[in-house]
Scaffold this motif. Sequence first.
Motif, PDB file in Angstrom:
ATOM      1  N   ASN A 120      41.183 -50.927  26.221  1.00  0.00           N
ATOM      2  CA  ASN A 120      41.799 -52.263  26.246  1.00  0.00           C
ATOM      3  C   ASN A 120      41.039 -53.222  27.147  1.00  0.00           C
ATOM      4  OD1 ASN A 120      43.811 -51.505  24.461  1.00  0.00           O
ATOM      5  ND2 ASN A 120      45.244 -50.919  26.084  1.00  0.00           N
ATOM      6  N   TYR A 121      40.501 -52.706  28.247  1.00  0.00           N
ATOM      7  CA  TYR A 121      39.687 -53.529  29.146  1.00  0.00           C
ATOM      8  C   TYR A 121      38.459 -54.065  28.402  1.00  0.00           C
ATOM      9  CZ  TYR A 121      36.137 -54.289  32.828  1.00  0.00           C
ATOM     10  OH  TYR A 121      35.132 -54.787  33.621  1.00  0.00           O
ATOM     11  N   LEU A 122      37.776 -53.206  27.667  1.00  0.00           N
ATOM     12  CA  LEU A 122      36.573 -53.617  26.935  1.00  0.00           C
ATOM     13  C   LEU A 122      36.920 -54.579  25.795  1.00  0.00           C
ATOM     14  CD1 LEU A 122      34.714 -50.173  26.706  1.00  0.00           C
ATOM     15  CD2 LEU A 122      34.227 -52.064  28.269  1.00  0.00           C
ATOM     16  N   GLN A 123      38.041 -54.315  25.158  1.00  0.00           N
ATOM     17  CA  GLN A 123      38.435 -55.130  24.008  1.00  0.00           C
ATOM     18  C   GLN A 123      39.006 -56.492  24.412  1.00  0.00           C
ATOM     19  OE1 GLN A 123      41.702 -53.591  21.506  1.00  0.00           O
ATOM     20  NE2 GLN A 123      40.343 -53.939  19.772  1.00  0.00           N
ATOM     21  N   ASN A 124      39.882 -56.483  25.393  1.00  0.00           N
ATOM     22  CA  ASN A 124      40.593 -57.720  25.756  1.00  0.00           C
ATOM     23  C   ASN A 124      39.827 -58.596  26.732  1.00  0.00           C
ATOM     24  OD1 ASN A 124      42.700 -56.811  24.139  1.00  0.00           O
ATOM     25  ND2 ASN A 124      43.737 -55.802  25.852  1.00  0.00           N
ATOM     26  N   ARG A 125      39.152 -57.974  27.679  1.00  0.00           N
ATOM     27  CA  ARG A 125      38.448 -58.777  28.690  1.00  0.00           C
ATOM     28  C   ARG A 125      37.050 -59.189  28.230  1.00  0.00           C
ATOM     29  NH1 ARG A 125      38.938 -60.618  33.754  1.00  0.00           N
ATOM     30  NH2 ARG A 125      37.188 -60.486  35.209  1.00  0.00           N
ATOM     31  N   TYR A 126      36.399 -58.333  27.416  1.00  0.00           N
ATOM     32  CA  TYR A 126      35.022 -58.637  27.004  1.00  0.00           C
ATOM     33  C   TYR A 126      34.835 -58.672  25.495  1.00  0.00           C
ATOM     34  CZ  TYR A 126      33.917 -58.465  31.874  1.00  0.00           C
ATOM     35  OH  TYR A 126      33.889 -58.752  33.218  1.00  0.00           O
ATOM     36  N   GLN A 127      35.932 -58.631  24.762  1.00  0.00           N
ATOM     37  CA  GLN A 127      35.943 -58.821  23.305  1.00  0.00           C
ATOM     38  C   GLN A 127      34.972 -57.897  22.544  1.00  0.00           C
ATOM     39  OE1 GLN A 127      35.730 -61.957  25.355  1.00  0.00           O
ATOM     40  NE2 GLN A 127      37.898 -61.427  25.403  1.00  0.00           N
ATOM     41  N   LEU A 128      34.869 -56.654  22.957  1.00  0.00           N
ATOM     42  CA  LEU A 128      34.075 -55.720  22.175  1.00  0.00           C
ATOM     43  C   LEU A 128      34.735 -55.530  20.812  1.00  0.00           C
ATOM     44  CD1 LEU A 128      32.608 -55.076  24.861  1.00  0.00           C
ATOM     45  CD2 LEU A 128      32.524 -52.688  24.091  1.00  0.00           C
ATOM     46  N   SER A 129      33.931 -55.546  19.769  1.00  0.00           N
ATOM     47  CA  SER A 129      34.482 -55.431  18.417  1.00  0.00           C
ATOM     48  C   SER A 129      34.785 -53.986  18.045  1.00  0.00           C
ATOM     49  CB  SER A 129      33.510 -56.041  17.402  1.00  0.00           C
ATOM     50  OG  SER A 129      32.276 -55.331  17.402  1.00  0.00           O
ATOM     51  N   GLN A 130      34.049 -53.041  18.658  1.00  0.00           N
ATOM     52  CA  GLN A 130      34.257 -51.630  18.337  1.00  0.00           C
ATOM     53  C   GLN A 130      34.318 -50.783  19.618  1.00  0.00           C
ATOM     54  OE1 GLN A 130      31.858 -50.064  15.027  1.00  0.00           O
ATOM     55  NE2 GLN A 130      31.220 -52.167  14.567  1.00  0.00           N
ATOM     56  N   PHE A 133      34.300 -46.938  19.221  1.00  0.00           N
ATOM     57  CA  PHE A 133      32.971 -46.400  18.900  1.00  0.00           C
ATOM     58  C   PHE A 133      32.170 -46.186  20.182  1.00  0.00           C
ATOM     59  CE2 PHE A 133      28.490 -47.580  17.438  1.00  0.00           C
ATOM     60  CZ  PHE A 133      28.169 -46.280  17.077  1.00  0.00           C
ATOM     61  N   PHE A 134      32.252 -47.138  21.109  1.00  0.00           N
ATOM     62  CA  PHE A 134      31.518 -46.979  22.361  1.00  0.00           C
ATOM     63  C   PHE A 134      32.086 -45.818  23.185  1.00  0.00           C
ATOM     64  CE2 PHE A 134      30.507 -48.034  26.825  1.00  0.00           C
ATOM     65  CZ  PHE A 134      29.124 -47.955  26.721  1.00  0.00           C
ATOM     66  N   LEU A 135      33.395 -45.653  23.194  1.00  0.00           N
ATOM     67  CA  LEU A 135      33.995 -44.533  23.909  1.00  0.00           C
ATOM     68  C   LEU A 135      33.582 -43.207  23.277  1.00  0.00           C
ATOM     69  CD1 LEU A 135      37.612 -45.614  24.922  1.00  0.00           C
ATOM     70  CD2 LEU A 135      35.421 -46.122  25.981  1.00  0.00           C
ATOM     71  N   ASP A 136      33.404 -43.192  21.973  1.00  0.00           N
ATOM     72  CA  ASP A 136      32.926 -41.977  21.295  1.00  0.00           C
ATOM     73  C   ASP A 136      31.505 -41.639  21.745  1.00  0.00           C
ATOM     74  OD1 ASP A 136      35.305 -41.828  19.927  1.00  0.00           O
ATOM     75  OD2 ASP A 136      34.522 -42.658  18.050  1.00  0.00           O
ATOM     76  N   ILE A 137      30.696 -42.668  21.931  1.00  0.00           N
ATOM     77  CA  ILE A 137      29.329 -42.455  22.418  1.00  0.00           C
ATOM     78  C   ILE A 137      29.365 -41.830  23.811  1.00  0.00           C
ATOM     79  CG2 ILE A 137      27.192 -43.604  23.136  1.00  0.00           C
ATOM     80  CD1 ILE A 137      27.847 -45.773  21.013  1.00  0.00           C
ATOM     81  N   ILE A 138      30.203 -42.395  24.680  1.00  0.00           N
ATOM     82  CA  ILE A 138      30.341 -41.857  26.038  1.00  0.00           C
ATOM     83  C   ILE A 138      30.846 -40.420  26.001  1.00  0.00           C
ATOM     84  CG2 ILE A 138      31.519 -42.127  28.260  1.00  0.00           C
ATOM     85  CD1 ILE A 138      29.363 -44.238  27.663  1.00  0.00           C
ATOM     86  N   TYR A 178      22.103 -48.135  21.622  1.00  0.00           N
ATOM     87  CA  TYR A 178      22.556 -47.443  20.408  1.00  0.00           C
ATOM     88  C   TYR A 178      23.814 -48.117  19.857  1.00  0.00           C
ATOM     89  CZ  TYR A 178      24.497 -43.747  17.441  1.00  0.00           C
ATOM     90  OH  TYR A 178      25.035 -43.040  16.397  1.00  0.00           O
ATOM     91  N   TYR A 179      24.719 -48.481  20.752  1.00  0.00           N
ATOM     92  CA  TYR A 179      25.946 -49.165  20.327  1.00  0.00           C
ATOM     93  C   TYR A 179      25.619 -50.491  19.647  1.00  0.00           C
ATOM     94  CZ  TYR A 179      30.222 -51.948  20.640  1.00  0.00           C
ATOM     95  OH  TYR A 179      31.286 -52.776  20.348  1.00  0.00           O
ATOM     96  N   ILE A 180      24.751 -51.282  20.253  1.00  0.00           N
ATOM     97  CA  ILE A 180      24.393 -52.597  19.694  1.00  0.00           C
ATOM     98  C   ILE A 180      23.718 -52.438  18.338  1.00  0.00           C
ATOM     99  CG2 ILE A 180      22.918 -54.621  20.000  1.00  0.00           C
ATOM    100  CD1 ILE A 180      23.411 -54.375  23.019  1.00  0.00           C
ATOM    101  N   LYS A 181      22.811 -51.471  18.252  1.00  0.00           N
ATOM    102  CA  LYS A 181      22.072 -51.237  17.007  1.00  0.00           C
ATOM    103  C   LYS A 181      23.018 -50.910  15.856  1.00  0.00           C
ATOM    104  CE  LYS A 181      18.525 -48.202  15.011  1.00  0.00           C
ATOM    105  NZ  LYS A 181      17.634 -47.038  15.276  1.00  0.00           N
ATOM    106  N   ASN A 182      24.085 -50.185  16.141  1.00  0.00           N
ATOM    107  CA  ASN A 182      24.993 -49.738  15.088  1.00  0.00           C
ATOM    108  C   ASN A 182      26.217 -50.633  14.886  1.00  0.00           C
ATOM    109  OD1 ASN A 182      24.164 -46.825  14.040  1.00  0.00           O
ATOM    110  ND2 ASN A 182      23.622 -46.959  16.202  1.00  0.00           N
ATOM    111  N   SER A 183      26.482 -51.489  15.850  1.00  0.00           N
ATOM    112  CA  SER A 183      27.664 -52.354  15.734  1.00  0.00           C
ATOM    113  C   SER A 183      27.315 -53.837  15.639  1.00  0.00           C
ATOM    114  CB  SER A 183      28.578 -52.154  16.944  1.00  0.00           C
ATOM    115  OG  SER A 183      27.955 -52.658  18.125  1.00  0.00           O
ATOM    116  N   LEU A 184      26.084 -54.191  16.036  1.00  0.00           N
ATOM    117  CA  LEU A 184      25.644 -55.587  16.111  1.00  0.00           C
ATOM    118  C   LEU A 184      26.545 -56.405  17.043  1.00  0.00           C
ATOM    119  CD1 LEU A 184      24.738 -56.264  12.358  1.00  0.00           C
ATOM    120  CD2 LEU A 184      23.221 -55.525  14.218  1.00  0.00           C
ATOM    121  N   ASP A 185      27.131 -55.732  18.003  1.00  0.00           N
ATOM    122  CA  ASP A 185      28.050 -56.375  18.948  1.00  0.00           C
ATOM    123  C   ASP A 185      27.360 -56.499  20.309  1.00  0.00           C
ATOM    124  OD1 ASP A 185      30.134 -57.282  20.473  1.00  0.00           O
ATOM    125  OD2 ASP A 185      31.241 -55.380  20.473  1.00  0.00           O
TER     126      ASP A 185
END
Length: 291
Positions: A120-130, A133-138, A178-185
Amino acid sequence: ILRKSIALLVTLFFILSISVVVSYILEIQKRSFELTESSKDIIQLQAVALDVSRIIKKIPQINDINSSKDLANFLDSFSQIPLPIADDLIANIEISSAANKININSFPKWTAKQKELFLNYLQNRYQLSQPQFFLDIIQDLTTNKKNYYPLTSILNDNPKFGESGIYGFDEFMMAIDYYIKNSLDYNILNVPWRKIITFSGNEIDLNQMDEELWYLFLPNRSKDEIKNLKNKIYKNLKDIELDDEEKKILKSFNVKAFVPKIDIKIEIKNQKIKLEYDISKKKIINYKFIT
């Protein structure tokens, strides 16, 4: 005038003591000491840490720290020290809390609630679109690979990547790429990662954590409330004006009012060395060259 004179003497004595540490490290450099993965160098590194630890033990400004207020006062006074050690050579010394961020390598042990808070921090404060997916990478990079089926393909091209967790920011940035390459975010680049994560440790000092961590832990608090909370020194978690649920969140991340550990980073030319010193145990618990 007397107080200023005493303060100056204290500062000079501390700088003199730190200069002994720097001189010792310079002596190591003269002997062409380089950090590698060989067992011989690991043994050398341990010997260096032991010797530097003996020097630091004799610095009263560090070893007289017995409370959160002592630590805060010390870091306010000695956070940055430019130390001339030759005509054309300056050692830049930074001292900070060694327990002011989340250890991202502990991610697999987080509860579902902790992971949801981070998402929620990543989504609401920094508007990550996925953000999931990033948490899965971690998760892929920080989980023991034995009998583990990856959630993403990040390990396909680099099977050894994240073999022992994420070592530092160089590896972490590969995860972001890797996240940016696959999400364009590209919003992920706006997250102040260096203020909120680290790659070792298991405690967080309430009085030393960055304001950004407060926003992560307390998403329902306003900016003014966060600033008011951060601008106080707490002796224990009972002192902080939070509701029971918010205190549970802090405790879940092992947040404490006083963690007597400091990082001493010394930069000499292009060499950067970090000493992690445990004040209560009076010894260096980590020592490495960093990039």
